[in-house]
Scaffold this motif. Structure first.
Motif, mmCIF file in Angstrom:
data_model
loop_
_atom_site.group_PDB
_atom_site.id
_atom_site.type_symbol
_atom_site.label_atom_id
_atom_site.label_comp_id
_atom_site.label_asym_id
_atom_site.label_seq_id
_atom_site.Cartn_x
_atom_site.Cartn_y
_atom_site.Cartn_z
ATOM 1 N N ASN A 1 -47.249 -50.442 -26.386
ATOM 2 C CA ASN A 1 -46.693 -50.597 -27.734
ATOM 3 C C ASN A 1 -47.351 -49.634 -28.707
ATOM 4 O OD1 ASN A 1 -44.991 -53.308 -27.741
ATOM 5 N ND2 ASN A 1 -46.748 -53.588 -26.387
ATOM 6 N N HIS B 1 -54.116 -57.464 -30.961
ATOM 7 C CA HIS B 1 -54.883 -58.297 -30.033
ATOM 8 C C HIS B 1 -55.263 -57.462 -28.809
ATOM 9 C CE1 HIS B 1 -50.793 -58.590 -28.546
ATOM 10 N NE2 HIS B 1 -51.185 -59.185 -27.450
ATOM 11 N N ASP C 1 -51.352 -53.787 -23.163
ATOM 12 C CA ASP C 1 -50.174 -53.083 -23.690
ATOM 13 C C ASP C 1 -50.320 -52.784 -25.183
ATOM 14 O OD1 ASP C 1 -49.930 -55.952 -23.819
ATOM 15 O OD2 ASP C 1 -47.825 -55.755 -24.389
ATOM 16 N N HIS C 2 -51.401 -53.291 -25.804
ATOM 17 C CA HIS C 2 -51.645 -53.041 -27.234
ATOM 18 C C HIS C 2 -52.911 -52.220 -27.495
ATOM 19 C CE1 HIS C 2 -48.391 -55.749 -28.460
ATOM 20 N NE2 HIS C 2 -48.656 -56.272 -27.286
ATOM 21 N N ASP D 1 -45.514 -60.720 -29.840
ATOM 22 C CA ASP D 1 -46.576 -61.417 -29.111
ATOM 23 C C ASP D 1 -46.972 -62.738 -29.764
ATOM 24 O OD1 ASP D 1 -46.825 -58.390 -28.598
ATOM 25 O OD2 ASP D 1 -47.898 -59.273 -26.906
ATOM 26 N N HIS E 1 -44.650 -65.585 -25.262
ATOM 27 C CA HIS E 1 -43.767 -64.690 -26.028
ATOM 28 C C HIS E 1 -42.526 -65.431 -26.524
ATOM 29 C CE1 HIS E 1 -45.868 -60.912 -25.130
ATOM 30 N NE2 HIS E 1 -46.193 -61.493 -23.992
ATOM 31 N N HIS F 1 -40.424 -55.518 -28.311
ATOM 32 C CA HIS F 1 -41.104 -56.186 -27.187
ATOM 33 C C HIS F 1 -40.106 -56.906 -26.278
ATOM 34 C CE1 HIS F 1 -44.659 -57.417 -25.046
ATOM 35 N NE2 HIS F 1 -45.478 -57.079 -26.031
#
Ligand code: ZN
Ligand code: ZN
Length: 267
Positions: free
Chosen positions: A13, A56, A60-61, A139, A187, A212
């Motif tokens: 992301n 967070h 993926d972040h 998220d 999610h 997302h």
């Protein structure tokens, strides 16, 4: 204010918000090379960034946060909990806050919002600039009254439509992962996301940026159906952020001053 996505989904992301005096990247889940390639397709280099904001500590972040921040000497804003997770340590400069705190980066007013997700102190952001309010919200496994309150009155909202419940149920994920994704700290499914749009004060909401999206457990057709079922034609103005290409720059306009009938049509 302008927004672009360099990619959105469980493989990485990154959301860009840009004004005259600030350009922040919210999350970075790509390698340095891939991030630079994706920034270049938005006309940017890492040198153009002012700061990185982290939501967070999931890979993926944060996968590319440390290396990008060191390479371009960028401050990284994160909650104390994200810091304490120990997964986002190796950054050029860290600025810690408690989820719920507000802070300023140049001409951006940033409100962090605590959300229910399976991380240490996950937060999402509401960003204001010259009366324009933009919400970033991915998220989260459930919608809380706090989330509904914080995201009310947005002009634009980037919102997670992660999965369709039935596709997740019959899909290829192992049972434990299905429980995690569909759980209260996982999610948002399409129905929950559409319902959130209905619940928040959406009088001035001009567009929804759908983010997302699960590549395995969702389709645009399922999202369209959920929007139509829950909201009718009211939210016809929406865009899809993809995993492979994100989304090119969008000029975010305020709703203020528009005639009521244009607002309702999401013009
Ligand atoms: Zn994620
Ligand atoms: Zn996550």
């Amino acid at each position: 204010m302008q927004l672009a996505s360099i990619g959105s989904g469980s493989k990485g992301n990154g959301t860009l918000l840009r004004t005259r005096s600030a350009c922040v990247l919210i999350d970075c889940g790509f390698s340095l090379k891939e991030t630079e390639r994706r920034l270049a397709t938005r006309g940017l280099s890492g040198k153009d960034l002012t700061a990185i904001l982290v939501t967070h500590e999931h890979g993926d972040h944060i996968g590319g946060v440390g290396v990008l921040s060191r390479r371009f000497k960028l401050p990284v804003y994160m909650s104390h909990g994200t810091h304490l997770s120990g997964r986002c340590e190796d950054v050029y400069q860290r600025v810690c806050f408690d989820a719920g705190d507000a802070f300023r980066i140049n001409d951006l007013n940033i409100q962090s919002v605590l959300v229910p997700h399976d991380a240490r102190q996950p937060c999402q952001y509401v960003v204001e600039h010259q009366g324009l309010k933009v919400g970033i919200l991915t998220d989260l496994g459930s919608v809380t009254p706090h989330v509904v309150e914080c995201y009310g009155g947005c002009d634009h909202l980037l919102l997670e439509f992660n999965h369709d419940l039935e596709l997740l149920r019959v899909g290829p994920y192992p049972p434990a992962l299905k429980r995690r994704v569909g759980g209260a700290l996982g999610h948002l499914n399409n129905q929950q996301a559409a319902d959130l749009l209905k619940q928040v004060d959406h009088e001035g909401l001009r567009s929804v940026l759908i983010a997302h999206i699960s590549e395995q457990n969702n389709t645009r057709e399922h999202i369209e159906a959920a929007l139509l079922t829950h909201l009718g034609e009211a939210f016809s103005k929406h865009r899809y952020m993809s995993q492979s290409d994100g989304y090119q720059w969008v000029q975010l306009e305020p709703a203020t001053g528009l005639p009521q009938h244009q607002r309702a049509a999401g013009a």
